[in-house]
Design a protein around this motif. Structure first.
Motif, short mmCIF file in Angstrom:
data_model
loop_
_atom_site.label_atom_id
_atom_site.label_comp_id
_atom_site.label_asym_id
_atom_site.label_seq_id
_atom_site.Cartn_x
_atom_site.Cartn_y
_atom_site.Cartn_z
N ALA A 52 -8.81 -2.70 -15.30
CA ALA A 52 -7.63 -3.77 -15.58
C ALA A 52 -7.04 -3.82 -14.38
O ALA A 52 -5.91 -4.32 -14.01
CB ALA A 52 -6.70 -2.60 -16.54
N VAL A 53 -6.61 -2.58 -13.73
CA VAL A 53 -6.02 -2.79 -12.23
C VAL A 53 -6.29 -3.74 -11.06
O VAL A 53 -5.29 -4.25 -10.36
CB VAL A 53 -6.39 -0.99 -11.33
CG1 VAL A 53 -5.68 -1.14 -10.09
CG2 VAL A 53 -5.24 -0.80 -12.17
N PHE A 54 -8.27 -3.76 -11.38
CA PHE A 54 -8.60 -4.63 -10.79
C PHE A 54 -8.58 -6.18 -10.83
O PHE A 54 -8.09 -6.78 -10.08
CB PHE A 54 -10.39 -4.32 -10.48
CG PHE A 54 -10.75 -5.53 -10.04
CD1 PHE A 54 -11.28 -5.33 -8.37
CD2 PHE A 54 -12.23 -6.05 -10.44
CE1 PHE A 54 -11.76 -6.73 -7.97
CE2 PHE A 54 -12.81 -6.69 -9.72
CZ PHE A 54 -13.09 -7.38 -8.66
N ALA A 55 -8.60 -5.86 -12.28
CA ALA A 55 -8.64 -7.82 -12.90
C ALA A 55 -6.45 -8.30 -12.94
O ALA A 55 -6.62 -9.31 -12.02
CB ALA A 55 -9.28 -7.75 -13.96
N PHE A 56 -6.15 -7.46 -12.35
CA PHE A 56 -4.67 -7.19 -12.38
C PHE A 56 -4.19 -7.43 -11.15
O PHE A 56 -3.71 -9.21 -10.80
CB PHE A 56 -3.14 -6.47 -13.06
CG PHE A 56 -2.12 -6.25 -13.03
CD1 PHE A 56 -1.29 -7.71 -13.47
CD2 PHE A 56 -1.75 -5.75 -12.53
CE1 PHE A 56 -0.22 -7.58 -13.65
CE2 PHE A 56 -0.12 -6.04 -12.38
CZ PHE A 56 0.77 -6.95 -12.40
N SER A 57 -5.08 -7.17 -10.42
CA SER A 57 -3.86 -7.39 -8.57
C SER A 57 -4.77 -7.65 -8.04
O SER A 57 -4.67 -8.45 -7.54
CB SER A 57 -3.96 -5.28 -8.26
OG SER A 57 -3.22 -4.55 -8.95
N GLY A 58 -6.53 -7.45 -8.12
CA GLY A 58 -7.57 -8.03 -7.14
C GLY A 58 -7.81 -9.23 -8.18
O GLY A 58 -7.08 -9.99 -6.93
N LEU A 59 -8.07 -9.90 -9.31
CA LEU A 59 -8.26 -11.01 -9.65
C LEU A 59 -6.58 -12.16 -10.22
O LEU A 59 -7.17 -12.78 -10.36
CB LEU A 59 -9.21 -10.91 -10.81
CG LEU A 59 -10.52 -10.25 -10.74
CD1 LEU A 59 -11.20 -10.68 -11.15
CD2 LEU A 59 -11.05 -10.97 -8.79
N ASN A 60 -5.32 -11.07 -9.84
CA ASN A 60 -4.74 -11.55 -10.51
C ASN A 60 -4.08 -12.30 -11.93
O ASN A 60 -3.92 -13.28 -12.28
CB ASN A 60 -3.99 -12.79 -8.92
CG ASN A 60 -3.26 -12.21 -8.02
OD1 ASN A 60 -2.81 -11.56 -8.16
ND2 ASN A 60 -3.97 -12.98 -6.55
N VAL A 61 -5.17 -11.23 -12.67
CA VAL A 61 -5.12 -12.42 -13.74
C VAL A 61 -3.76 -11.77 -14.59
O VAL A 61 -3.20 -10.43 -14.43
CB VAL A 61 -6.08 -11.79 -14.63
CG1 VAL A 61 -6.18 -11.36 -16.09
CG2 VAL A 61 -7.50 -12.25 -14.37
N PRO A 62 -3.13 -11.66 -15.54
CA PRO A 62 -2.21 -11.82 -16.17
C PRO A 62 -2.12 -10.34 -17.05
O PRO A 62 -3.57 -10.00 -17.26
CB PRO A 62 -1.72 -12.69 -17.52
CG PRO A 62 -2.53 -13.90 -17.04
CD PRO A 62 -3.34 -13.45 -16.53
#
Lengths: 292, 396
Positions: A52-62
């Motif tokens: 979740a951190v990777f998707a949110f902070s790394g991939l800038n997914v909502p």
């Protein structure tokens, strides 16, 4: 102690207990399908938060999408883990399978460290804002989310078990796997679904907690002990009992804190061992005749 | 019956070893000297926790040593001798640390050993060190390492013995006499907890509540509720694990309205990221590396620290944390002593020379060892920081 302080401890107990409950559900579901204690359950919790951190902070997914993505991905990892590591040895002694899950947990933690580093990684709260105050006790918004998730999970599982074909097959496996197989139930599929479901619940717990605690590659083992303890309290049988076991463990821990926070975990484990020897079937299950 | 026993056994095993080592890779990693081919290399050993529970500390330590060894060799080595540091991984495990130490001494004939990362490992290596009479520069931060003085063992990190008196003095100065203590249940936490418990009264302070949390805990509202109920004026935290950042968040949630004062364990960006807005205003005592201007611009310490921060950041893409700094100090304490020695020295000469270190400008502070002080820093090396705008800034 004032009433508001007591209430605060109860809130903390129910919050931690809800997290233990989600992990206990994971242990219980896999145990029901395979008679295996899956010690990689804590890593699903860690991976949920990490992804979740990777998707949110790394991939800038909502945030919402990041949470969903993490849970779905970890469910896939759970299914894959079953397919690649458990199924090839499915006829082995349960103890051998348990060791495989211990090995799996080490692999997951190591891979996470290499991919995401060894620092604690934060995630924003689902709905930021000040805590609610109720009778002098504070409740974080994220705690409400955790309770919503646990409640929704219990409702969802109840529907799954009672209303769907797959759920009934899972229950049949719980009762007697061999008989279920003879009745034409695809037990291999049930096992894989059980792992995926357990992984998803672990990930859901990890995602819900990460805004409060941050996440790190090595948090899986510590939380797995709590989830396992809760599952034993619940008797490794009914999902509802697993949830009750989790909440009870959370409350016991908080009850010890005013006397000595050093002894918090010791008392919780002592209660667990006591239950195991006095009521090995768990606190909530009626004794049943053992099959010979 | 047998199932019951098996499960009971598993519970006990898990309870004893919650911190399963998260990795198992071992092996050598030699940082080779490529300097002067004419003279034989000086070989130094390092036992670091590159895997397992303390890998977050061990890895930056290794990075620092690799970086500085390459630099030393590029500048011609030590009196013409290339420097070779053989790094061994103890997997955050006491027995591994002993085994790796024996290997370094018997197979590699090292001149000195840097490490280990943790206090437990550092202490466990002591017997081997004494038997072989090889100097050790420990990177564990437990006060016991220097308190139980061993002629052969030196220590670079700040210890509770150095920082606790400063923190207590500050609380006394501010009139925050009722202390709510919260510490992590690890060797690091116990170090601070015991010393604070034993010396608070000397500063006119009372520990009104003494709470502990586990590194795996997800919530400290229970402990903080009890602290609040005990009427504390301040929360004093001794912790270095990631879970420490939950404490300021829970304090904000409970609306405690009292300051949070911490040990050097939280003096890192990770704590700020974890605590978020709740971290604003948190106080911590640590060395000067977070604000190099406090060394005094242009002083040797300032030059050493800014130079190291620059090189490290360029090589690894992140600024060094204080663990990297402790390893830098450990390496240079040995290197500087080697520089001062003539050819044909004995291990005992090297030990004596390290002990003669005086005014060495390191990252952690200015080191001056003596026969009775093998940690070598003073309260002048420690300053107080506050979190402001998401960064550690110097507090008054």
């Amino acid at each position: 102690m004032e009433a508001s302080e007591l209430l605060q401890l109860v809130i903390a107990g129910l919050k931690n207990g809800s997290i233990y409950a989600l992990l206990a559900l994971g242990f219980t579901i896999v145990y029901a399908a395979t008679n295996v204690i899956n010690f990689a359950q804590g890593e699903f919790y860690m991976l949920g938060g990490m992804l979740a951190v990777f998707a949110f902070s790394g991939l800038n997914v909502p945030l919402v999408a990041a949470v969903a993505l993490a849970v779905v991905t970890v469910a896939g990892i759970g299914a894959l883990f079953e397919r690649l590591a458990i199924r090839p040895r499915k006829d082995a002694d349960p103890m051998a399978l348990i060791i495989i899950t211990v090995g799996g947990s080490l692999v997951f933690a190591s891979v996470a460290r290499h991919l995401f580093g060894s620092d604690a990684l934060p995630l924003p709260e689902f709905t930021p804002g000040p805590s609610f105050v109720f009778a002098g006790a504070a409740i974080e918004r994220q705690t409400i989310w955790i309770w919503v998730i646990v409640t929704a999970t219990v409702i969802g599982l109840t529907l799954l078990y009672n209303r769907t074909r797959l759920g009934r097959a899972m229950r049949a496996c719980m009762e007697n796997r061999e008989a279920a197989r003879l009745m034409g139930i695809d037990t291999a599929r049930v096992v894989m679904v059980s792992f995926a479901l357990a992984a998803a619940l672990g990930a859901l717990a990890g995602v819900a907690v990460t805004p409060l605690t941050s996440t790190r590659f090595d948090i899986g083992a510590g939380i797995a002990v709590k989830g396992f303890a809760a599952a034993i309290l619940g008797g490794l049988g009914s999902p509802l009992a697993a949830v009750a076991g989790g909440l009870l463990l959370g409350l016991i821990e908080q009850a010890v804190i005013p006397f000595s926070s050093v002894l918090k975990d010791v008392v919780a484990l002592a209660v667990l061992l006591l239950v195991l020897f006095v009521r090995p079937q768990g606190l909530f299950r009626r004794t049943r005749k053992e099959k010979v | 019956m047998s199932r019951r026993l098996v499960i009971a056994g598993l519970i006990v095993a898990l309870a004893l070893g919650t911190a399963l080592p998260a990795g198992c890779a071992g092996g050598d990693d030699a940082t080779d000297g490529s300097g002067d081919a004419g003279k034989e290399p000086y070989v130094v050993g390092a036992v670091l926790s590159l895997t397992g529970a303390q890998s977050a500390l061990g890895v930056p330590e290794k990075n620092a040593i690799d970086l500085e060894v390459a630099r030393i060799n590029a500048e011609g080595g030590i009196n013409g001798h290339p420097l070779e540091v053989i790094i061994e991984d103890d997997a955050s495990d006491v027995d591994q640390a002993i085994a790796r130490t024996t290997k370094l001494i018997e197979q590699d004939n090292v001149l000195a050993i840097i490490g280990s990362t943790g206090t437990g490992q550092s202490m466990a290596m002591r017997d081997e060190i004494n038997l072989a009479q090889v100097p050790q520069v420990a990177l564990g931060s437990g006060a016991i390492i220097s308190r139980e003085l061993d002629p052969w063992v030196f220590q670079t990190p700040w210890t509770a013995d150095l920082i606790v008196p400063l923190a207590l003095e500050y609380l006394a100065d501010q009139g925050l006499t009722n202390v709510g203590l919260i510490t992590e249940d690890t060797g690091f936490g116990k170090d601070g907890r015991e010393l604070i418990g034993a010396t608070a009264a000397d500063h006119g302070l009372t520990v009104v509540s003494d709470q502990v949390f586990k590194p795996a805990d997800t919530d400290m509202t229970g402990q903080l509720t009890v602290i609040k109920g005990a009427g504390a004026d301040v929360v004093l935290m001794w912790s270095s694990v990631a879970a420490s950042s939950i404490v300021p968040k829970n304090m904000a949630q409970l609306n405690l309205g009292i300051p949070l004062v911490c040990s050097h364990g939280v003096a890192k960006q990770e704590f700020i990221d974890g605590a978020g807005e709740a971290g604003e205003g948190v106080l911590a005592f640590a060395g000067k590396v977070l604000a190099p201007e406090t060394y005094g611009v242009g002083t040797p310490s300032y030059e050493a620290a800014t130079g190291f921060v620059e090189r490290y950041t360029e090589a690894y893409g992140v600024a060094p944390d204080h663990f990297a700094g402790h390893a830098y100090d450990g390496l240079y304490l040995v290197v500087e002593a080697l520089k001062r020695l003539d050819e044909g020295f004995t291990p005992s000469d090297l030990r004596d020379e390290i002990e003669r270190t005086s005014g060495f400008p390191g990252i952690g502070g200015v080191f001056t060892f003596s026969a009775t002080d093998h940690n070598g820093m003073t309260s002048d090396d420690i300053v107080m920081y506050r979190i402001e705008g998401g960064a550690w800034v110097l507090a008054e």
